[in-house]
Design a protein around this motif. Structure first.
Motif, mmCIF file in Angstrom:
data_model
loop_
_atom_site.group_PDB
_atom_site.id
_atom_site.type_symbol
_atom_site.label_atom_id
_atom_site.label_comp_id
_atom_site.label_asym_id
_atom_site.label_seq_id
_atom_site.Cartn_x
_atom_site.Cartn_y
_atom_site.Cartn_z
ATOM 1 N N VAL A 71 0.835 -1.197 0.000
ATOM 2 C CA VAL A 71 0.000 0.000 0.000
ATOM 3 C C VAL A 71 0.870 1.247 0.000
ATOM 4 C CG1 VAL A 71 -1.766 1.294 1.281
ATOM 5 C CG2 VAL A 71 -1.845 -1.212 1.215
ATOM 6 N N VAL A 72 0.431 2.259 -0.734
ATOM 7 C CA VAL A 72 1.053 3.583 -0.705
ATOM 8 C C VAL A 72 -0.061 4.615 -0.608
ATOM 9 C CG1 VAL A 72 2.279 5.319 -2.084
ATOM 10 C CG2 VAL A 72 3.177 3.001 -1.928
ATOM 11 N N ALA A 73 0.108 5.599 0.256
ATOM 12 C CA ALA A 73 -0.843 6.706 0.376
ATOM 13 C C ALA A 73 -0.190 7.987 -0.128
ATOM 14 C CB ALA A 73 -1.294 6.878 1.826
ATOM 15 N N ALA A 74 -1.027 8.889 -0.621
ATOM 16 C CA ALA A 74 -0.525 10.153 -1.154
ATOM 17 C C ALA A 74 -1.618 11.209 -0.999
ATOM 18 C CB ALA A 74 -0.125 10.011 -2.621
ATOM 19 N N PRO A 75 -1.250 12.493 -1.141
ATOM 20 C CA PRO A 75 -2.252 13.561 -1.026
ATOM 21 C C PRO A 75 -3.073 13.716 -2.302
ATOM 22 C CG PRO A 75 -0.093 14.512 -1.413
ATOM 23 C CD PRO A 75 0.116 13.029 -1.257
ATOM 24 N N GLY A 76 -3.877 12.723 -2.582
ATOM 25 C CA GLY A 76 -4.729 12.740 -3.761
ATOM 26 C C GLY A 76 -4.271 11.761 -4.825
ATOM 27 N N GLY A 207 -1.811 -9.948 -10.748
ATOM 28 C CA GLY A 207 -0.400 -9.608 -10.888
ATOM 29 C C GLY A 207 -0.100 -8.443 -11.796
ATOM 30 N N LYS A 208 -1.134 -7.878 -12.459
ATOM 31 C CA LYS A 208 -0.892 -6.841 -13.461
ATOM 32 C C LYS A 208 -1.664 -5.558 -13.204
ATOM 33 C CE LYS A 208 1.769 -8.579 -16.851
ATOM 34 N NZ LYS A 208 2.858 -7.854 -17.529
ATOM 35 N N VAL A 209 -2.302 -5.432 -12.038
ATOM 36 C CA VAL A 209 -3.190 -4.294 -11.796
ATOM 37 C C VAL A 209 -2.794 -3.574 -10.505
ATOM 38 C CG1 VAL A 209 -5.579 -3.548 -11.419
ATOM 39 C CG2 VAL A 209 -5.097 -5.461 -12.965
ATOM 40 N N THR A 210 -2.648 -2.257 -10.615
ATOM 41 C CA THR A 210 -2.515 -1.398 -9.452
ATOM 42 C C THR A 210 -3.830 -0.652 -9.276
ATOM 43 O OG1 THR A 210 -0.133 -1.104 -9.744
ATOM 44 C CG2 THR A 210 -1.285 0.562 -8.433
ATOM 45 N N ALA A 229 -3.092 3.556 -2.901
ATOM 46 C CA ALA A 229 -2.844 2.665 -4.033
ATOM 47 C C ALA A 229 -2.495 1.281 -3.504
ATOM 48 C CB ALA A 229 -1.712 3.197 -4.909
ATOM 49 N N ARG A 230 -2.976 0.258 -4.210
ATOM 50 C CA ARG A 230 -2.716 -1.142 -3.880
ATOM 51 C C ARG A 230 -1.910 -1.757 -5.018
ATOM 52 N NH1 ARG A 230 -4.740 -6.118 -5.349
ATOM 53 N NH2 ARG A 230 -4.918 -7.688 -3.697
#
Length: 414
Positions: A71-76, A207-210, A229-230
């Motif tokens: 997982v990644v987080a971001a401001p938007g 395996g191919k989708v974010t 994002a995953r």
């Protein structure tokens, strides 16, 4: 001569915002943010453990098991898509039309964007045969397509892609070696969840989708920017996540600490959050259905809205009547309808559509009232369409389209 680049509205300098829900911030959520306002330490790039764990629980409940290190987080979501585009390299493919903020970030990086036609049934997902032909053509011309961005619950069309059609497109993309970014910002805004089947491409091709979800879709106010994002559970996913974190670090793109707390709260989906989200989706669904009926009765075309707070309207059948008003392209249509309706009506060219096509996105938020009190009343009312301010707004919408329909009937043949 027809315009091809509307003056003062370049693709990077201007873009319509996400359709806002227009509703007051719930007091419980305001209290969560206020309680975190004294946090002095910043949120780390990519999001802290609590926020990432909350995102994992959110996806787990949707059939997408996720570990915090995926997982990644971001401001938007725009920051995430910018980082993903930079990390993946190559050319970008997107449906036509598509979310307004997808393509400017590729252009900022100097990456070509190729739009692919969508089917009659829905927007947001390219037609698989058109996708294969576009990839073939781009490669024949020396291009390097690597990334396909799509959305199963779509802005601007407000449609939801049927699972069988989505599967064909996902298989076609996988066969061409494309990485998919699934924008699932609007998945929690289905107007009728019992009657609408929504599947994520990540369920079909893990395996191919974010997956990218901007919480402004159904969970947070748009003024509190946060997105998650995953990434795929694979070595390639590990490498992509690491490169995305590098880009976000270079941009210092961190979620504000109080907003991160609020984001973790809503991702945990306590009862009041889910109740408010469901009520807002029902409200916007009823208003969108009424707006759809009004524009179709006026002679325009629009797919029935299934999600979100908007609908996408094609005024091509009213071209003659609009031409008599000096409207010949999407920019002029945007100016015309914005003035007549007293609400934003961004043209289809904002969403990658042809400038000459007479299409606009209309949002339901402005139809809920001019004040916070009126909009809050819509949420409480058992029949919001009968509220005086909502009725006035819908009558105004209907009258503008009825006038165009009547003028079209009297327009002499050319």
């Amino acid at each position: 001569m027809p315009r091809t680049d509307p003056e003062g509205h370049g693709p990077v300098r201007y873009g319509p915002p996400l359709p806002a829900d227009g509703l007051p911030v719930p007091p419980e959520l305001s209290a969560v943010l206020a309680a975190a306002a004294s946090r002095a330490e910043g949120e780390p790039v990519g999001g802290g453990p609590a926020l990432r764990a909350a995102a994992c629980g959110y996806w787990e409940r949707r059939g997408l098991p996720t570990a915090p290190d995926r997982v990644v987080a971001a401001p938007g979501a725009p920051a995430l898509l910018l980082a993903l585009t930079a990390a993946l390299g190559g050319d970008v493919l997107a449906p036509r039309p598509c979310t307004a903020w997808w393509t400017p970030y590729a252009r900022l990086l100097g990456r070509p964007v190729y739009h692919v036609a969508t089917p009659v049934e829905c927007g947001g997902v390219p037609d698989p045969y058109a996708l294969l032909e576009t990839v073939r053509r781009v490669r024949a011309e020396g291009g390097d397509p690597r990334l396909l961005v799509l959305s199963v619950a779509d802005d601007p069309t407000a449609t939801v892609a049927p699972p069988e059609f989505l599967h064909e497109t996902v298989e076609a993309a996988a066969g061409e070696g494309l990485h998919l970014v699934s924008d699932e910002t609007w998945r929690d805004t289905l107007h009728d969840p019992q009657e609408t089947v929504l599947l994520s491409p990540a369920e079909m091709l893990p395996g191919k989708v974010t997956v990218v979800t901007d919480l402004a879709g159904g969970l947070l106010p748009p003024g509190w920017p946060a997105a998650v994002a995953r990434f795929p559970a694979s070595a390639a996913g590990d490498g992509l996540r690491a490169r995305v974190l590098d880009v976000l670090t270079a941009l210092d793109a961190c979620v504000a600490a109080p907003v991160a707390v609020a984001a973790g709260h809503v991702l945990g989906e306590p009862g009041p959050v889910t109740a408010r989200r469901s009520a807002a989706a029902r409200l916007h669904g009823r208003v969108a259905a009424a707006a759809h009926a009004a524009v179709v009765a006026g002679g325009a075309l629009a797919r029935p809205p299934r999600a979100g707070r908007h609908l996408y309207v094609d005024l091509g059948p009213l071209r003659a009547a609009l031409g008599a008003q000096g409207v010949s392209d999407a920019q002029e249509l945007e100016d015309f309808l914005t003035a007549r309706l007293g609400m934003p009506a961004p043209g289809g060219h904002r969403f990658g559509d042809d400038l000459q096509a007479l299409r606009v996105r209309l949002c339901t938020g402005p139809l809920l009232g001019a004040s916070e009190e009126e909009r809050a009343e819509c949420l409480r009312s058992p029949d919001p369409l009968e509220l005086p301010h909502v009725r006035r707004a819908l009558i105004q919408l209907r009258s503008v389209f009825d006038d165009l329909r009547d003028a079209q009937r009297w327009e002499p043949p050319r």
